[in-house]
Design a protein around this motif. Structure first.
Motif, PDB file in Angstrom:
ATOM      1  N   LEU A   2       0.803  -1.182   0.074  1.00  0.00           N
ATOM      2  CA  LEU A   2       0.068   0.037   0.035  1.00  0.00           C
ATOM      3  C   LEU A   2       0.853   1.455  -0.065  1.00  0.00           C
ATOM      4  CD1 LEU A   2      -2.665  -1.125   2.919  1.00  0.00           C
ATOM      5  CD2 LEU A   2      -3.162  -1.078   0.373  1.00  0.00           C
ATOM      6  N   ASP A   3       0.421   2.206  -0.393  1.00  0.00           N
ATOM      7  CA  ASP A   3       1.238   3.376  -0.671  1.00  0.00           C
ATOM      8  C   ASP A   3       0.892   4.472   0.630  1.00  0.00           C
ATOM      9  OD1 ASP A   3      -1.168   4.942  -1.148  1.00  0.00           O
ATOM     10  OD2 ASP A   3      -0.817   5.143  -3.197  1.00  0.00           O
ATOM     11  N   ARG A   4       1.916   5.214   0.873  1.00  0.00           N
ATOM     12  CA  ARG A   4       1.793   6.011   2.055  1.00  0.00           C
ATOM     13  C   ARG A   4       0.166   6.756   2.299  1.00  0.00           C
ATOM     14  NH1 ARG A   4       6.085   5.883   4.829  1.00  0.00           N
ATOM     15  NH2 ARG A   4       7.963   5.588   3.862  1.00  0.00           N
ATOM     16  N   LYS A   5      -0.485   7.066   1.261  1.00  0.00           N
ATOM     17  CA  LYS A   5      -1.747   7.691   1.255  1.00  0.00           C
ATOM     18  C   LYS A   5      -2.872   6.947   1.924  1.00  0.00           C
ATOM     19  CE  LYS A   5      -5.386   9.349  -1.764  1.00  0.00           C
ATOM     20  NZ  LYS A   5      -5.902   9.592  -3.217  1.00  0.00           N
ATOM     21  N   TRP A   6      -2.860   5.558   1.360  1.00  0.00           N
ATOM     22  CA  TRP A   6      -3.833   4.566   2.027  1.00  0.00           C
ATOM     23  C   TRP A   6      -3.503   4.347   3.114  1.00  0.00           C
ATOM     24  CZ3 TRP A   6      -8.130   4.268  -0.182  1.00  0.00           C
ATOM     25  CH2 TRP A   6      -8.424   4.459  -1.547  1.00  0.00           C
ATOM     26  N   ILE A   7      -2.279   4.261   3.660  1.00  0.00           N
ATOM     27  CA  ILE A   7      -1.811   3.706   5.091  1.00  0.00           C
ATOM     28  C   ILE A   7      -2.267   4.655   6.020  1.00  0.00           C
ATOM     29  CG2 ILE A   7      -0.045   3.443   6.528  1.00  0.00           C
ATOM     30  CD1 ILE A   7       1.665   2.300   4.182  1.00  0.00           C
ATOM     31  N   ASN A  11      -5.164   4.056   8.899  1.00  0.00           N
ATOM     32  CA  ASN A  11      -4.758   4.540  10.281  1.00  0.00           C
ATOM     33  C   ASN A  11      -5.648   5.393  10.649  1.00  0.00           C
ATOM     34  OD1 ASN A  11      -2.591   2.832  10.330  1.00  0.00           O
ATOM     35  ND2 ASN A  11      -1.021   4.348   9.768  1.00  0.00           N
ATOM     36  N   ASP A  12      -6.132   6.187  10.204  1.00  0.00           N
ATOM     37  CA  ASP A  12      -7.087   7.448  10.534  1.00  0.00           C
ATOM     38  C   ASP A  12      -8.484   6.782  10.755  1.00  0.00           C
ATOM     39  OD1 ASP A  12      -5.215   9.291  10.257  1.00  0.00           O
ATOM     40  OD2 ASP A  12      -5.945  10.089   8.327  1.00  0.00           O
ATOM     41  N   TYR A  13      -8.788   5.958  10.040  1.00  0.00           N
ATOM     42  CA  TYR A  13     -10.075   5.370  10.286  1.00  0.00           C
ATOM     43  C   TYR A  13     -10.252   4.487  11.576  1.00  0.00           C
ATOM     44  CZ  TYR A  13     -14.175   2.412   9.637  1.00  0.00           C
ATOM     45  OH  TYR A  13     -15.251   1.594  10.237  1.00  0.00           O
ATOM     46  N   VAL A  14      -8.975   3.484  11.531  1.00  0.00           N
ATOM     47  CA  VAL A  14      -9.060   2.592  12.558  1.00  0.00           C
ATOM     48  C   VAL A  14      -9.174   3.612  13.977  1.00  0.00           C
ATOM     49  CG1 VAL A  14      -7.586   1.038  13.747  1.00  0.00           C
ATOM     50  CG2 VAL A  14      -8.044   0.822  11.375  1.00  0.00           C
ATOM     51  N   GLN A  15      -8.341   4.649  14.134  1.00  0.00           N
ATOM     52  CA  GLN A  15      -8.208   5.306  14.999  1.00  0.00           C
ATOM     53  C   GLN A  15      -9.224   6.250  15.744  1.00  0.00           C
ATOM     54  OE1 GLN A  15      -4.341   7.807  14.603  1.00  0.00           O
ATOM     55  NE2 GLN A  15      -3.282   5.992  14.750  1.00  0.00           N
ATOM     56  N   ASN A  34      -0.490  -5.170   8.971  1.00  0.00           N
ATOM     57  CA  ASN A  34      -0.281  -5.974  10.043  1.00  0.00           C
ATOM     58  C   ASN A  34       0.150  -4.949  11.074  1.00  0.00           C
ATOM     59  OD1 ASN A  34       0.607  -8.111  11.594  1.00  0.00           O
ATOM     60  ND2 ASN A  34       2.454  -8.238  10.835  1.00  0.00           N
ATOM     61  N   HIS A  35       1.102  -3.903  10.764  1.00  0.00           N
ATOM     62  CA  HIS A  35       1.484  -2.956  11.683  1.00  0.00           C
ATOM     63  C   HIS A  35       0.365  -2.191  12.165  1.00  0.00           C
ATOM     64  CE1 HIS A  35       3.384   1.047  12.742  1.00  0.00           C
ATOM     65  NE2 HIS A  35       4.407   0.345  12.983  1.00  0.00           N
ATOM     66  N   THR A  36      -0.619  -1.661  11.419  1.00  0.00           N
ATOM     67  CA  THR A  36      -1.571  -1.021  11.859  1.00  0.00           C
ATOM     68  C   THR A  36      -2.418  -1.825  12.838  1.00  0.00           C
ATOM     69  OG1 THR A  36      -1.848   0.312   9.867  1.00  0.00           O
ATOM     70  CG2 THR A  36      -3.719   0.009  11.262  1.00  0.00           C
ATOM     71  N   ALA A  37      -2.747  -3.085  12.454  1.00  0.00           N
ATOM     72  CA  ALA A  37      -3.518  -4.092  13.136  1.00  0.00           C
ATOM     73  C   ALA A  37      -2.942  -4.262  14.731  1.00  0.00           C
ATOM     74  CB  ALA A  37      -3.591  -5.291  12.632  1.00  0.00           C
ATOM     75  N   HIS A  43      -3.169  -5.388  19.714  1.00  0.00           N
ATOM     76  CA  HIS A  43      -2.447  -6.746  19.395  1.00  0.00           C
ATOM     77  C   HIS A  43      -3.673  -7.834  19.490  1.00  0.00           C
ATOM     78  CE1 HIS A  43       1.590  -5.302  19.898  1.00  0.00           C
ATOM     79  NE2 HIS A  43       1.202  -4.441  20.753  1.00  0.00           N
ATOM     80  N   PRO A  44      -4.458  -7.708  18.530  1.00  0.00           N
ATOM     81  CA  PRO A  44      -5.482  -8.785  18.451  1.00  0.00           C
ATOM     82  C   PRO A  44      -4.834 -10.228  17.635  1.00  0.00           C
ATOM     83  CG  PRO A  44      -5.774  -7.440  16.703  1.00  0.00           C
ATOM     84  CD  PRO A  44      -4.609  -6.982  17.480  1.00  0.00           C
ATOM     85  N   LEU A  45      -5.558 -11.133  17.674  1.00  0.00           N
ATOM     86  CA  LEU A  45      -5.070 -12.446  17.113  1.00  0.00           C
ATOM     87  C   LEU A  45      -5.430 -12.173  15.510  1.00  0.00           C
ATOM     88  CD1 LEU A  45      -4.667 -15.211  16.868  1.00  0.00           C
ATOM     89  CD2 LEU A  45      -7.024 -15.844  17.072  1.00  0.00           C
ATOM     90  N   ILE A  46      -4.500 -12.286  14.820  1.00  0.00           N
ATOM     91  CA  ILE A  46      -4.523 -12.137  13.289  1.00  0.00           C
ATOM     92  C   ILE A  46      -4.637 -13.514  12.440  1.00  0.00           C
ATOM     93  CG2 ILE A  46      -3.445 -11.132  11.366  1.00  0.00           C
ATOM     94  CD1 ILE A  46      -2.072  -8.898  13.228  1.00  0.00           C
TER      95      ILE A  46
END
Length: 54
Positions: A2-7, A11-15, A34-37, A43-46
């Motif tokens: 993913l490019d930085r725009k989507w990351i 991140n904004d949505y999850v937060q 994975n980093h975002t999750a 730290h959920p089960l992935i």
């Protein structure tokens, strides 16, 4: 990858969500996701989606 725009968008949505009860995440194996999750969801089960396994 993913490019930085989507990351940033992901991140904004999850937060902006209440993620206190998240225990399991089903996702692809992208390092960015994975980093975002791990960092933003407590730290959920992935569980990796089979489609994304190489």
């Amino acid at each position: 990858m993913l490019d930085r725009k989507w990351i940033g968008t992901i991140n904004d949505y999850v937060q902006s969500c209440d993620t206190s009860l998240v225990q399991i995440v089903v996702m692809g194996l992208s390092k960015s996701l994975n980093h975002t999750a791990l960092n933003d969801l407590g730290h959920p089960l992935i569980i990796a989606r089979r489609f994304h396994l190489i």
